[in-house]
Design an enzyme around this catalytic site. Structure first.
Site, short mmCIF file in Angstrom:
data_model
loop_
_atom_site.label_atom_id
_atom_site.label_comp_id
_atom_site.label_asym_id
_atom_site.label_seq_id
_atom_site.Cartn_x
_atom_site.Cartn_y
_atom_site.Cartn_z
N LYS A 34 37.84 34.50 36.05
CA LYS A 34 38.81 35.74 36.41
C LYS A 34 39.11 36.24 35.05
O LYS A 34 39.18 37.70 34.89
CB LYS A 34 40.03 35.25 37.03
CG LYS A 34 40.87 34.22 36.34
CD LYS A 34 42.20 33.72 36.79
CE LYS A 34 43.17 33.00 36.17
NZ LYS A 34 43.37 33.37 34.82
N THR A 35 39.29 35.63 34.03
CA THR A 35 39.46 35.88 32.28
C THR A 35 38.38 36.90 32.20
O THR A 35 38.60 38.09 31.67
CB THR A 35 39.61 34.88 31.64
OG1 THR A 35 40.76 34.00 32.10
CG2 THR A 35 39.93 35.41 30.39
N ASP A 219 47.74 38.95 34.63
CA ASP A 219 47.08 37.86 35.11
C ASP A 219 47.88 36.85 35.62
O ASP A 219 49.05 36.79 35.43
CB ASP A 219 46.41 37.33 33.60
CG ASP A 219 45.49 36.29 33.83
OD1 ASP A 219 44.97 36.14 34.91
OD2 ASP A 219 45.02 35.53 32.81
N GLU A 220 47.47 35.60 36.46
CA GLU A 220 48.04 34.70 36.88
C GLU A 220 49.17 35.33 37.67
O GLU A 220 50.31 34.80 37.67
CB GLU A 220 48.58 33.69 35.80
CG GLU A 220 47.59 33.34 34.90
CD GLU A 220 46.63 32.11 35.78
OE1 GLU A 220 46.76 31.88 36.91
OE2 GLU A 220 45.76 31.42 34.95
N GLN A 250 47.12 28.61 44.09
CA GLN A 250 47.26 27.72 42.85
C GLN A 250 48.87 28.09 42.11
O GLN A 250 49.12 28.03 41.12
CB GLN A 250 46.62 28.08 41.66
CG GLN A 250 44.99 27.63 41.72
CD GLN A 250 43.94 28.17 40.76
OE1 GLN A 250 44.24 27.31 39.67
NE2 GLN A 250 43.21 29.00 40.87
N ARG A 608 39.94 20.91 38.83
CA ARG A 608 39.74 20.88 37.35
C ARG A 608 38.61 19.95 37.21
O ARG A 608 38.01 20.23 35.90
CB ARG A 608 40.89 19.74 36.57
CG ARG A 608 42.39 20.50 36.73
CD ARG A 608 42.69 21.72 36.42
NE ARG A 608 42.50 22.74 37.53
CZ ARG A 608 42.30 24.12 37.35
NH1 ARG A 608 42.02 24.54 36.45
NH2 ARG A 608 42.06 24.68 38.42
#
Length: 745
Positions: A34-35, A219-220, A250, A608
């Site tokens: 995504k980044t 973002d987020e 998330q 993770r």
């Protein structure tokens, strides 16, 4: 400079970067890049669509993420990066407020207080009003001010108070705001609320800034709270392009204000929104993703999606359960040693190994095991177990019981819990004790022999109560009729310590559980070292807490799952997966969506992992729940099964600490090599009773006849002596079996 986007991005990423829709919601799964997509989106706006870079505002949640995004854009478009605004919500609001400071009577050079500076100011105000800096009203005021600011309430907005302490906190809040204004300061919590005040109160200012930014990227977005969402709305016009990136699966910060509904309802509030899914995962193996997908599919409040990967299946996800937390820690430590030796060549390589957990108190047996084996580790986002405040408080009591000359321990506990013994009283005690040639505890224990003391009668009464309680505990410890942990738990309860710490809890730290874990630690140590004394246990703890922190990078990383968000590791161990612990019983009962948030937290933990994922639990006895623990429902929901174990629980990786693992001799359970179970030598049955069962009749030399009502461990039993329950060592020489369930012994 023209960028070849098609060759640098996958199909989904390319769609998210090149879309011409005004409003876009990108549902970006864990590890989906995504980044990268967000960075290339900014570049595409400038490079391909000719958008003025100064009209782009990109917002994220951490300074680290903002810096990384800025650096990546600079690598793609070095000539325009300096014109971009890539900031966190708080740094943008600070930037905005400096430009518009005249709206609230401050110069642009105003200062921003950090948390410590804010607390110091509140303590100064309390002290000026005749309180001590350590008084409970200070803590209460800090919590009060934060809560009111989060709700957007100034002192002028508050017209009703219900308690005397609340009235005092409101008074301090007024003085706090006055002092900040006199110093031309804002605090961290002011930034977003003050920005909202200016944007709402000054239409011309709002119009200017709404015209400034034609494209806002966030973002987020799943972690956005109501106030942050309001800032975005106030900065937007009907034709502003909003581009939000996030993953509802998330959302794990609702306890600090994040509202999942903001991302879920985005299309409703912005008709015509284009949804784009980034579902290809570049991080984890297929087996890890399949288990994570199965788990999160049980949630209802989400945007359905399944992560996939073109990577290999990899190792199966490993699910393990053990008899108790010590065996769980031993297995994890052994597996870590094996992985480190396999991947480290000549020397063990612990990098890329992480132990994740729901709450910090769970680390105690793992820290002990790692220290015993010489496994280097570092705790992120928290303190080592024995360095946590509540653990150090209780250990200070214990040290003072053993050594009444320990002034450091006395000064730590004298007013914990609160006994109205402030700094001035402590100074008087220290001076008077020195004149009398005694330690501070020794002096207060015989305070009635010193009629010329300058201490107030209230302080003297508190000290006499404390020392009487401690002297009574010393007698019980010396008699050794009950387990140390039973005597000490009763003492800590009687002095009100559990009630004291219950007033100061947070989402990741159950302080009462930390104290209970310490009592469990005492039991385990004495059981493992039956010849040891309580003083030797305290010495052992001191040696553990005196170890230097490891500063190089070759260590195992320990952290809560909240801290692990956004990170990735080759090998991940998720420990303590027991019902009531993970999912957290408190979260499930206190919030309507508590179970779904706990499931999202488990999903974050699982994703993770890059190569290997291990999930463990134990069925040991929990004093906190007064029962044996059961595995978390998340094992079943993720489609994970425990392997069969011939001993009733999984001991396939059990290895006594003394036996070393070499590179040639590996210990992968359920596969290449299985370590045969070697039970440790049993503790000596000094009362010649090999087994206790519920219902057994017994006699204790001090307590008389009783009935066994619980057998929580192989080393302890709970006996009812005519209504008085005692926790006893099962092999204690003063304890005798009279009748078993089937008749006379």
């Amino acid at each position: 400079m023209k960028i070849d986007y098609a060759s640098l991005l996958n199909e989904q990423q390319l769609e998210s970067v090149t879309t011409l829709a005004q409003n876009v919601r990108v549902i970006a799964g864990a590890g989906s890049g995504k980044t990268r997509a967000l960075t290339y989106r900014i570049a595409y706006l400038v490079d391909a669509l000719g958008v003025d870079p100064s009209s782009i505002l990109a917002v994220t949640f951490t300074n680290k993420a903002a810096k990384e995004m800025q650096t990546r854009v600079q690598g793609l478009l070095p000539e325009v990066a300096g014109f971009l605004q890539v900031r966190t919500f708080h740094s943008f609001c600070a930037y905005f407020l400096r430009q518009e400071s005249h709206c609230f009577g401050y110069p642009p050079s105003f200062s921003i207080l950090d948390e410590d500076e804010s607390e110091k100011l509140i303590k100064d105000i309390a002290e000026a009003n005749g309180y001590k800096r350590s008084d409970e009203i200070v803590k209460e005021t800090i919590r009060y001010i934060k809560a009111k600011k989060a709700a957007g309430q100034t002192p002028e907005d508050i017209t009703t108070t219900y308690r005397a302490s609340e009235k005092t906190s409101l008074q301090f809040y007024r003085e706090y705001e006055d002092r900040k204004y006199a110093m031309l300061c804002l605090d961290f919590d002011d930034l977003i609320q003050k920005a909202i005040e200016v944007l709402e109160g000054f239409p011309a200012v709002r119009e200017k800034w709404a015209n400034k930014y034609t494209h806002i990227l966030i973002d987020e977005f799943q972690d956005t709270n109501d106030a942050q969402a309001k800032v975005v709305r106030l900065l937007s016009r009907p034709d502003t392009s909003l581009y939000v990136v996030g993953d509802p699966d998330q959302t794990i910060y609702t306890w600090r204000g994040a509202d999942q509904k903001i991302i879920l309802r985005f299309p409703e509030e912005h008709p015509g929104t284009q949804d784009i899914f980034l579902s290809r995962n570049y991080r984890s193996t297929a087996n890890i993703l399949n288990s994570a997908n199965k788990l999160i599919a049980h949630n209802k409040q989400r945007v359905p999606k399944d992560l996939y990967t073109f990577a290999s299946n990899g190792d199966p996800v490993t699910a393990k359960r053990f008899f108790n937390q010590n065996e769980e820690a031993q297995w994890v430590a052994g597996k870590i040693e094996s992985i480190a030796n396999l991947e480290g060549g000549s020397f063990p390589d612990y990098r890329g190994i992480a132990v994740l957990y729901r709450s910090s108190y769970l680390t105690r047996p793992f820290e002990t095991e790692f220290a015993a084996r010489g496994i280097p580790y570092r705790i992120y986002g928290g303190l080592r177990f024995y360095q946590r405040k509540e653990v150090k408080d209780v250990l200070a009591y214990f040290n003072l019981l053993i050594n009444p000359k320990n002034d450091v321990a006395f000064e730590r506990i004298a007013n914990v819990p609160k006994r109205n013994i402030g700094e001035t009283s402590l100074e008087k005690i220290a001076a008077e004790a020195q004149s009398a040639g005694l330690s501070e505890y020794e002096y207060v224990a015989e305070i009635e022999k010193h009629p010329d003391t300058q201490l107030s009668s209230r302080v003297i009464a508190s000290l006499m109560t404390l020392t009487a309680q401690m002297e009574a505990v010393k007698v019980k410890i010396a008699k050794a009729d009950e387990t140390y942990s039973s005597v000490l738990r009763s003492f800590i309860t009687d002095i009100g310590y559990f009630q004291y710490i219950s007033l100061d809890q947070d989402i990741d730290e159950d302080r009462a559980e930390n104290v209970n874990a310490l009592f469990d630690d005492i039991d385990h140590y004495i059981a493992d070292h039956p010849e040891s004394t309580f003083a030797e246990y305290l010495q052992n703890v001191t040696l553990l807490t005196s170890q230097d922190d490891i500063n190089d990078g070759n260590y195992v990383s320990l952290m809560t799952i909240h801290v692990a968000k956004g990170l990735e590791f080759d090998n991940v161990f998720i420990i303590g997966l027991n019902q009531g612990t993970f999912p957290s019983g408190r979260s499930v009962t206190e919030r309507d969506d508590g179970l779904e948030e706990e499931r999202r937290l488990a999903y974050v933990a699982m994703t993770r992992a890059k190569k290997r994922l291990f999930m463990t639990c134990n069925i040991g006895y929990s004093f906190a729940n007064d029962s044996h623990m059961v595995p978390s429902q998340f094992f079943d929901e993720a489609g994970l099964k425990f392997p069969p174990a011939p001993y009733g629980a999984d001991r396939s990786f059990y290895r006594p600490r003394g036996e070393k693992v070499t590179k040639e001799k590996t210990y992968f359970a359920d596969g290449d090599h299985t370590m045969p179970f070697k039970p440790s030598a049993p503790n000596p049955n000094i009362n010649n009773v090999s087994e206790w069962k519920i219902g057994d009749k017994c006699h204790h030399d001090a307590f008389g006849d009783g009935t066994v009502v619980e057998v929580p461990t192989g080393n302890t039993i709970v006996v009812d002596f005519n209504g008085a329950r005692k926790t006893l060592l099962s092999a204690h020489p003063k304890l005798h079996k009279l009748h078993s369930q089937g008749g006379k012994a």
